[in-house]
Design a protein around this motif. Structure first.
Motif, short mmCIF file in Angstrom:
data_model
loop_
_atom_site.label_atom_id
_atom_site.label_comp_id
_atom_site.label_asym_id
_atom_site.label_seq_id
_atom_site.Cartn_x
_atom_site.Cartn_y
_atom_site.Cartn_z
N GLU A 53 -3.71 -5.24 -7.52
CA GLU A 53 -2.82 -5.85 -6.19
C GLU A 53 -3.44 -6.81 -5.73
OE1 GLU A 53 -3.38 -3.08 -2.47
OE2 GLU A 53 -2.74 -4.74 -1.57
N SER A 63 0.80 -1.09 -0.20
CA SER A 63 0.08 0.10 -0.09
C SER A 63 0.87 1.22 -0.15
CB SER A 63 -0.82 -0.05 1.38
OG SER A 63 -1.71 -1.09 1.30
N ASP A 73 -7.11 0.23 3.49
CA ASP A 73 -5.88 0.66 3.42
C ASP A 73 -5.64 1.90 2.65
OD1 ASP A 73 -4.25 -1.49 4.17
OD2 ASP A 73 -3.65 -1.99 2.13
MG LIG Z 1 -1.86 -3.27 2.11
#
Ligand SMILES: [Mg+2]
Ligand SMILES: Nc1nc2c(ncn2[C@@H]2O[C@H](COP(=O)(O)OP(=O)(O)O)[C@@H](O)[C@H]2O)c(=O)[nH]1
Length: 337
Positions: free
Chosen positions: A160, A75, A111
């Protein structure tokens, strides 16, 4: 405001939505993503109809996958790297594939605190993982979301994954470049990452180079020699290993330069289009397999016969092959009984 989840779409509505997505309207993009994530049967049809309209505008983004164990700094990295890209004038979309997020409540959203800059960046669009829970369903929605983001004019799409189960393979199969983030600490070679993930990597970045530069360099050397063994001598692209710090924004320009170099080499060798074509064909077959299997499992006769047949297989009263044949026969597809 109309709820996107319960909306019914007609031709005019879909035309308007397609136009608004093309124009880069964020709220419309979000609504279109909600549509492709929906599993309502009329939504499935509407989503395909929308995607068909937008298909000519798709395909233009750099599609980049990122994986690494929790805590490696994904992140933090995405926030810094992504901000570098938007500062260059690029439009960036950040998506996630996390089949567990349905249970944990959407990791990327939580996040957003770690993506402080991107979260308020008008050139960045962040979308948490769809929370359908089944990897196949999450993957379909994410692939189609990539297409929507491309139609909306995003130049770079980052996907991601936390690497739960098979999710790295699924993400590697929807991107042009797969980046693996590693920790510098000793024993990480064994600790975090499954060995197979190295085989998927187009670039490896050893993160947190600010913390332990010596360890980082050593780890980079280890990974580099591991990769050398795995890469064919005549491969046009040899995955490099870089040292970076997402936190301090170090090495990220070099990383972007390597990504562009990868892009150039893959295009030139023809592998770029080959990889994309293979991915879409594989995706088509995966959809066929998913659908056939769910039809099969939902078939009432198959369902009725299943408990007894499973018991027979478990207790060795019947071979697995014969049990499969009997199930298929209930489905009207038996070959020899
Ligand atoms: Mg993360
Ligand atoms: N020293 C250092 N710490 C970092 C770096 N990147 C992330 N971190 C820290 O590592 C922790 C996990 O980072 P995060 O981005 O949430 O990792 P993720 O779980 O992979 O998304 C946080 O405390 C970050 O501040 C880095 O490059 N250097």
């Amino acid at each position: 405001m109309e709820n996107a989840k319960s909306k019914t779409w007609d031709e005019q509505g879909l035309n308007d939505l397609a136009a608004a997505v093309r124009a880069g309207d964020r709220a419309s993009l979000a609504r279109a993503i909600t549509l492709v994530e929906s599993r309502r049967s009329d939504h499935l049809a509407a989503a395909q109809s929308l995607l068909t309209r937008l298909l000519p505008e798709t395909g233009k983004a750099h599609r980049i996958g990122i994986t690494g164990v929790p805590g490696v700094g994904k992140s933090t990295f995405i926030d810094a790297f992504g901000s570098n890209l938007t500062a260059m004038g690029k439009k960036l979309a950040v998506l996630a594939v996390d089949p567990s997020s349905g249970r944990s409540g959407g990791s990327i959203l939580g996040d957003k605190t770690r993506m402080e800059k991107l979260a308020v960046d008008p050139c960045a669009f962040i979308r948490p993982s769809p929370s359908s829970g089944v990897l196949g369903g999450v993957a379909r929605a994410t692939r189609e979301t990539i297409l929507l983001c491309e139609a909306a004019g995003y130049d770079v799409v980052l996907v991601e994954t936390v690497g739960a189960g098979q999710s790295e393979y699924v993400v590697a199969d929807m991107v042009d470049l797969f980046l693996v983030l590693m920790l510098p600490g000793a024993g990480d070679m064994l600790q975090g990452i499954k060995k197979g993930v190295l085989e998927l990597a187009d670039i490896i970045a050893v993160n947190k180079a600010d913390q332990a530069p010596d360890q980082g360099r050593r780890a980079a050397r280890d990974y580099a020699s591991a990769l050398q063994i795995m890469t064919a001598a005549d491969a046009p692209w040899k995955p490099p290993v870089l040292s970076i710090s997402g936190l301090l924004n170090q090495g990220l320009d070099d990383l972007w330069a390597q990504m562009q170099q990868h892009h150039k080499i893959m295009i030139k060798s023809g592998l770029f289009h080959e990889r994309r074509q293979e991915q879409t064909i594989k995706w088509m077959w995966a959809m066929v397999e998913d659908r056939l299997l769910s039809r099969f499992r939902a078939n009432p006769e198959v369902k009725a016969a299943l408990p007894d047949l499973m018991a027979d297989v478990k207790d060795d009263r019947i071979t697995a092959t014969l049990a499969a044949e009997k199930l298929l026969a209930h489905f009207g597809m038996g070959d020899f009984i």
